[in-house]
Scaffold this motif. Structure first.
Motif, PDB file in Angstrom:
ATOM      1  N   LEU A   1      11.851 -10.143  -4.021  1.00 13.68           N
ATOM      2  CA  LEU A   1      12.337  -9.111  -3.108  1.00 13.68           C
ATOM      3  C   LEU A   1      11.624  -7.781  -3.346  1.00 13.68           C
ATOM      4  CD1 LEU A   1      16.165  -9.907  -3.180  1.00 13.68           C
ATOM      5  CD2 LEU A   1      14.589 -10.270  -1.271  1.00 13.68           C
ATOM      6  N   GLU A   2      11.412  -7.431  -4.609  1.00 11.35           N
ATOM      7  CA  GLU A   2      10.699  -6.191  -4.919  1.00 11.35           C
ATOM      8  C   GLU A   2       9.288  -6.217  -4.346  1.00 11.35           C
ATOM      9  OE1 GLU A   2       8.882  -3.869  -8.834  1.00 11.35           O
ATOM     10  OE2 GLU A   2      10.433  -5.413  -9.090  1.00 11.35           O
ATOM     11  N   HIS A   3       8.596  -7.338  -4.507  1.00  9.35           N
ATOM     12  CA  HIS A   3       7.230  -7.450  -3.997  1.00  9.35           C
ATOM     13  C   HIS A   3       7.204  -7.461  -2.472  1.00  9.35           C
ATOM     14  CE1 HIS A   3       5.657  -9.331  -8.022  1.00  9.35           C
ATOM     15  NE2 HIS A   3       6.057  -8.095  -8.146  1.00  9.35           N
ATOM     16  N   ALA A   4       8.167  -8.137  -1.860  1.00  7.85           N
ATOM     17  CA  ALA A   4       8.214  -8.184  -0.395  1.00  7.85           C
ATOM     18  C   ALA A   4       8.464  -6.804   0.191  1.00  7.85           C
ATOM     19  CB  ALA A   4       9.301  -9.156   0.062  1.00  7.85           C
ATOM     20  N   LEU A   5       9.352  -6.026  -0.426  1.00  5.14           N
ATOM     21  CA  LEU A   5       9.613  -4.672   0.049  1.00  5.14           C
ATOM     22  C   LEU A   5       8.384  -3.792  -0.117  1.00  5.14           C
ATOM     23  CD1 LEU A   5      13.247  -4.159  -1.287  1.00  5.14           C
ATOM     24  CD2 LEU A   5      12.539  -4.464   1.089  1.00  5.14           C
ATOM     25  N   ALA A   6       7.642  -3.981  -1.212  1.00  5.38           N
ATOM     26  CA  ALA A   6       6.413  -3.210  -1.418  1.00  5.38           C
ATOM     27  C   ALA A   6       5.373  -3.563  -0.353  1.00  5.38           C
ATOM     28  CB  ALA A   6       5.868  -3.472  -2.819  1.00  5.38           C
ATOM     29  N   LEU A   7       5.280  -4.830  -0.005  1.00  7.89           N
ATOM     30  CA  LEU A   7       4.352  -5.243   1.049  1.00  7.89           C
ATOM     31  C   LEU A   7       4.745  -4.635   2.392  1.00  7.89           C
ATOM     32  CD1 LEU A   7       3.983  -9.000   0.029  1.00  7.89           C
ATOM     33  CD2 LEU A   7       2.122  -7.332   0.083  1.00  7.89           C
ATOM     34  N   ARG A   8       6.052  -4.638   2.683  1.00 10.40           N
ATOM     35  CA  ARG A   8       6.510  -4.064   3.946  1.00 10.40           C
ATOM     36  C   ARG A   8       6.214  -2.563   3.998  1.00 10.40           C
ATOM     37  NH1 ARG A   8      12.573  -5.182   5.928  1.00 10.40           N
ATOM     38  NH2 ARG A   8      13.077  -4.173   3.930  1.00 10.40           N
ATOM     39  N   ALA A   9       6.449  -1.869   2.879  1.00  7.15           N
ATOM     40  CA  ALA A   9       6.181  -0.434   2.831  1.00  7.15           C
ATOM     41  C   ALA A   9       4.697  -0.138   3.007  1.00  7.15           C
ATOM     42  CB  ALA A   9       6.687   0.141   1.505  1.00  7.15           C
ATOM     43  N   GLU A  10       3.841  -0.959   2.380  1.00  7.79           N
ATOM     44  CA  GLU A  10       2.398  -0.753   2.505  1.00  7.79           C
ATOM     45  C   GLU A  10       1.929  -0.982   3.935  1.00  7.79           C
ATOM     46  OE1 GLU A  10      -1.668  -0.222   2.011  1.00  7.79           O
ATOM     47  OE2 GLU A  10       0.063   0.520   0.897  1.00  7.79           O
ATOM     48  N   ARG A  11       2.465  -2.007   4.584  1.00  9.27           N
ATOM     49  CA  ARG A  11       2.086  -2.263   5.978  1.00  9.27           C
ATOM     50  C   ARG A  11       2.522  -1.095   6.868  1.00  9.27           C
ATOM     51  NH1 ARG A  11       0.446  -7.614   6.001  1.00  9.27           N
ATOM     52  NH2 ARG A  11       1.526  -8.986   4.514  1.00  9.27           N
ATOM     53  N   ALA A  12       3.716  -0.580   6.635  1.00 11.49           N
ATOM     54  CA  ALA A  12       4.201   0.546   7.428  1.00 11.49           C
ATOM     55  C   ALA A  12       3.358   1.793   7.191  1.00 11.49           C
ATOM     56  CB  ALA A  12       5.666   0.816   7.094  1.00 11.49           C
ATOM     57  N   ALA A  13       3.009   2.058   5.927  1.00 13.92           N
ATOM     58  CA  ALA A  13       2.184   3.225   5.605  1.00 13.92           C
ATOM     59  C   ALA A  13       0.799   3.100   6.224  1.00 13.92           C
ATOM     60  CB  ALA A  13       2.079   3.384   4.086  1.00 13.92           C
ATOM     61  N   ALA A  14       0.231   1.897   6.189  1.00 11.09           N
ATOM     62  CA  ALA A  14      -1.097   1.685   6.761  1.00 11.09           C
ATOM     63  C   ALA A  14      -1.089   1.910   8.272  1.00 11.09           C
ATOM     64  CB  ALA A  14      -1.579   0.273   6.437  1.00 11.09           C
ATOM     65  N   GLU A  15      -0.032   1.439   8.929  1.00 14.94           N
ATOM     66  CA  GLU A  15       0.069   1.641  10.381  1.00 14.94           C
ATOM     67  C   GLU A  15       0.217   3.127  10.699  1.00 14.94           C
ATOM     68  OE1 GLU A  15       2.697   0.054  14.221  1.00 14.94           O
ATOM     69  OE2 GLU A  15       3.206  -0.577  12.174  1.00 14.94           O
ATOM     70  N   ARG A  16       0.981   3.837   9.885  1.00 15.73           N
ATOM     71  CA  ARG A  16       1.182   5.280  10.103  1.00 15.73           C
ATOM     72  C   ARG A  16      -0.116   6.047   9.880  1.00 15.73           C
ATOM     73  NH1 ARG A  16       4.751   5.761   6.587  1.00 15.73           N
ATOM     74  NH2 ARG A  16       3.440   6.601   4.897  1.00 15.73           N
ATOM     75  N   ASP A  17      -0.907   5.620   8.876  1.00 15.31           N
ATOM     76  CA  ASP A  17      -2.143   6.342   8.538  1.00 15.31           C
ATOM     77  C   ASP A  17      -3.354   5.847   9.312  1.00 15.31           C
ATOM     78  OD1 ASP A  17      -0.532   7.608   6.711  1.00 15.31           O
ATOM     79  OD2 ASP A  17      -1.220   6.406   4.995  1.00 15.31           O
ATOM     80  N   GLY A  18      -3.179   4.795  10.116  1.00 13.15           N
ATOM     81  CA  GLY A  18      -4.291   4.270  10.895  1.00 13.15           C
ATOM     82  C   GLY A  18      -5.347   3.577  10.064  1.00 13.15           C
ATOM     83  N   ARG A  19      -4.934   2.824   9.045  1.00 15.26           N
ATOM     84  CA  ARG A  19      -5.865   2.111   8.176  1.00 15.26           C
ATOM     85  C   ARG A  19      -5.390   0.677   7.960  1.00 15.26           C
ATOM     86  NH1 ARG A  19      -3.236   1.541   3.336  1.00 15.26           N
ATOM     87  NH2 ARG A  19      -1.581   3.052   2.884  1.00 15.26           N
ATOM     88  N   GLU A  20      -6.233  -0.113   7.296  1.00 15.67           N
ATOM     89  CA  GLU A  20      -5.850  -1.470   6.962  1.00 15.67           C
ATOM     90  C   GLU A  20      -4.951  -1.464   5.726  1.00 15.67           C
ATOM     91  OE1 GLU A  20      -6.479  -4.459   8.486  1.00 15.67           O
ATOM     92  OE2 GLU A  20      -7.272  -3.210  10.112  1.00 15.67           O
ATOM     93  N   PRO A  21      -3.886  -2.264   5.699  1.00 19.70           N
ATOM     94  CA  PRO A  21      -3.022  -2.305   4.508  1.00 19.70           C
ATOM     95  C   PRO A  21      -3.777  -2.862   3.301  1.00 19.70           C
ATOM     96  CG  PRO A  21      -2.410  -4.046   6.039  1.00 19.70           C
ATOM     97  CD  PRO A  21      -3.401  -3.176   6.753  1.00 19.70           C
ATOM     98  N   ASP A  22      -3.546  -2.268   2.134  1.00 20.99           N
ATOM     99  CA  ASP A  22      -4.215  -2.706   0.906  1.00 20.99           C
ATOM    100  C   ASP A  22      -3.367  -3.780   0.219  1.00 20.99           C
ATOM    101  OD1 ASP A  22      -5.850  -2.957  -1.266  1.00 20.99           O
ATOM    102  OD2 ASP A  22      -5.207  -1.086  -2.235  1.00 20.99           O
TER     103      ASP A  22
END
Length: 499
Positions: free
Chosen positions: A342-363
């Motif tokens: 769950l911790e890793h899945a939430l981190a992945l979701r947060a990274e995808r959201a941040a990447a979409e907000r910043d206009g970049r590919e998720p790391d």
């Protein structure tokens, strides 16, 4: 020609260079009619033997060149039918431009992998009837494609290749292709397997049967009693090599071939399936061949799918039953793994959201590496590994995020308090120093040994050391050269009394 197999590669390139793509495919099909199965990203010894590679230059990538030619033809109207025709009727094939007349002989080919389906094709063109069987269940193709509706092959012609294509993310394994289906990275376009299968299933003297285990449901004497004149064993490269190290069979440790098969055949790698194959990071893959490369790459790609699917199901169940009821039956180990996922899945979701907000590919790779990632451990240097002969595979895998550790010999699997793998004790082959590599998943890709299990089930088959005993055509035992291109070929493992 400089090809170690004597194929007309230079002629094929010249025809393509002049824009004669149909001629180029016809030339390739003379020696390699099933090139749909030996193309892009599939191991091929031609690149290893290329004279350019011997001069420390990049070899000619013949697999990619052949695949490019095939793709160009397949994109033409009726392209599949043209390719299908060239595998049977090829005016440039002076030795056998047409399939030979029916011979009256029938052959049982055991194993629907690359060796089995290739042999079946050549036997059909030599006029023999062929039944190809496999232990896996073979899913039927639509009868309008195969003509297999009970009345013999009567099929519609395929104008556009698009009707055969499926999304690789949604594709369901059909059971045909052996190691090409379940043991090869998803980077290879497995739509080619459907093309290969149709080349065979449309033939009148061909039958494809799944869920038949040779040596169990059907034996050697059974096959001869059914009227088969010959039996060809094409049952795979071999049994996985087991590492005899402490805790080598602990939870979290498995054979790489088993992992790949389970991942592909269960559909666990797809986000929309209920199938699950539990795997934790860090991952350590022991071995230096292409199986190790594929295993490490697939493990790294699978982990985000696994944890995000777990989070989705967990949240759905909690919304319906409440978190307390969902967690009520968990053991301490279950709770540890679930909270990690769950911790890793939430981190992945947060990274995808941040990447979409910043206009970049998720790391995503960066996150996976921070959790331990997936690493290959090899007992020698990378350049001495079997996979380095096809080093583009290593380059691609490193680009996708795996890491590579050289000169490490596994000594023992370390266990946590639950009896699950948590690390791997290793020795540096150069310095002799011992250390522990963190690993909650250990996948063993240490090569294979000859698969001679059938000898214990079929008394007529005898062993010559670790191989089946070979015989010449008179029935006298021989010891073949154990190499890819022997001076004399000896493939007979049993000769019945009537010849």
């Amino acid at each position: 020609t400089g090809c170690p197999l004597g194929e007309r590669i230079s002629e094929m390139h010249e025809a393509k260079r002049r824009g004669h793509v149909l001629s180029a495919l016809a030339i390739a099909c003379v020696d390699n009619p099933l090139l749909a199965g030996t193309g892009h990203r599939i191991c091929n010894d031609c690149m290893v033997s290329c004279i350019y590679q011997k001069q420390h230059r990049d070899p000619v990538n013949v697999p990619q060149a052949e695949t490019r030619i095939l793709k160009d033809v397949l994109e033409l109207p009726w392209g599949f039918e043209i390719y299908s025709l060239l595998t049977r009727w090829n005016p440039l094939n002076f030795r056998r431009p047409l399939p030979r007349p029916p011979s009256g002989r029938s052959v049982l080919v055991v194993g629907a992998g690359p060796a089995g389906y290739t042999l079946a094709h050549h036997l059909l063109n030599d006029g023999h009837a062929v039944a190809l069987i496999d232990g896996l269940k073979i899913e039927p193709l639509p009868p309008e494609l195969t003509g297999r509706d009970g009345g013999g092959p009567r099929f519609g012609l395929i104008r556009r290749i698009d009707v055969l294509r499926e999304s690789l993310a949604e594709r369901v394994s059909a059971g045909f292709g052996g190691v090409a289906e379940y043991g090869i990275t998803v980077r290879w376009d497995k739509n080619f397997l459907k093309i290969l299968r149709l080349l065979l299933e449309r033939r009148t003297q061909f039958a494809l049967l799944g869920a038949i285990r040779f040596g169990g449901a059907l034996g050697v004497e059974d096959a001869f009693a059914l009227g088969f004149d010959h039996i060809a064993l094409c049952m795979g490269a071999g049994r996985p090599t087991l590492l005899e190290i402490p805790n080598g069979l602990a939870r979290g440790v498995r054979q790489a071939s088993d992992f790949l098969m389970a991942l592909q055949l269960t559909g666990a790698a797809r986000a929309d399936t209920l199938a699950n194959l539990q795997m934790r990071l860090p991952v350590a893959v022991i071995g230096g061949g292409l199986t190790a490369i594929d295993t490490c790459t697939e493990a790294l790609a699978y982990y985000p799918v696994q944890v995000e699917r777990f989070r989705m199901r967990y949240e759905s169940l909690c919304a319906r039953f409440g978190a307390e009821q969902v967690r009520g039956g968990w053991t301490d180990e279950d709770r540890t793994i679930a909270e990690e996922f769950l911790e890793h899945a939430l981190a992945l979701r947060a990274e995808r959201a941040a990447a979409e907000r910043d206009g970049r590919e998720p790391d995503i790779v960066g996150l996976l590496r921070s959790w331990g990632g997936a690493r290959i451990l090899y007992r020698r240097v990378m350049t001495a590994s079997p996979a380095y002969k096809n080093h583009e595979e290593i380059i691609k895998a490193l680009e996708e995020g795996i890491s590579y550790a050289e000169n490490l010999q596994p000594l023992a699997v370390q266990l946590d308090r639950f009896g699950h793998a948590c690390g791997l004790s290793v020795r540096d082959a150069v310095t002799g120093a011992q250390s522990t590599v963190a690993a909650r998943t250990v996948l063993i890709a240490a090569g294979t040994v000859p698969n001679t299990v059938l000898a214990s089930e079929a008394p007529v088959l005898r062993l010559d050391g670790s191989h089946f005993q070979a015989y010449d055509e008179s029935g006298a035992p021989v010891s073949p050269e154990r190499c890819g291109k022997p001076a004399a070929t000896h493939v007979v493992a049993h000769l019945a009394a009537d010849g």
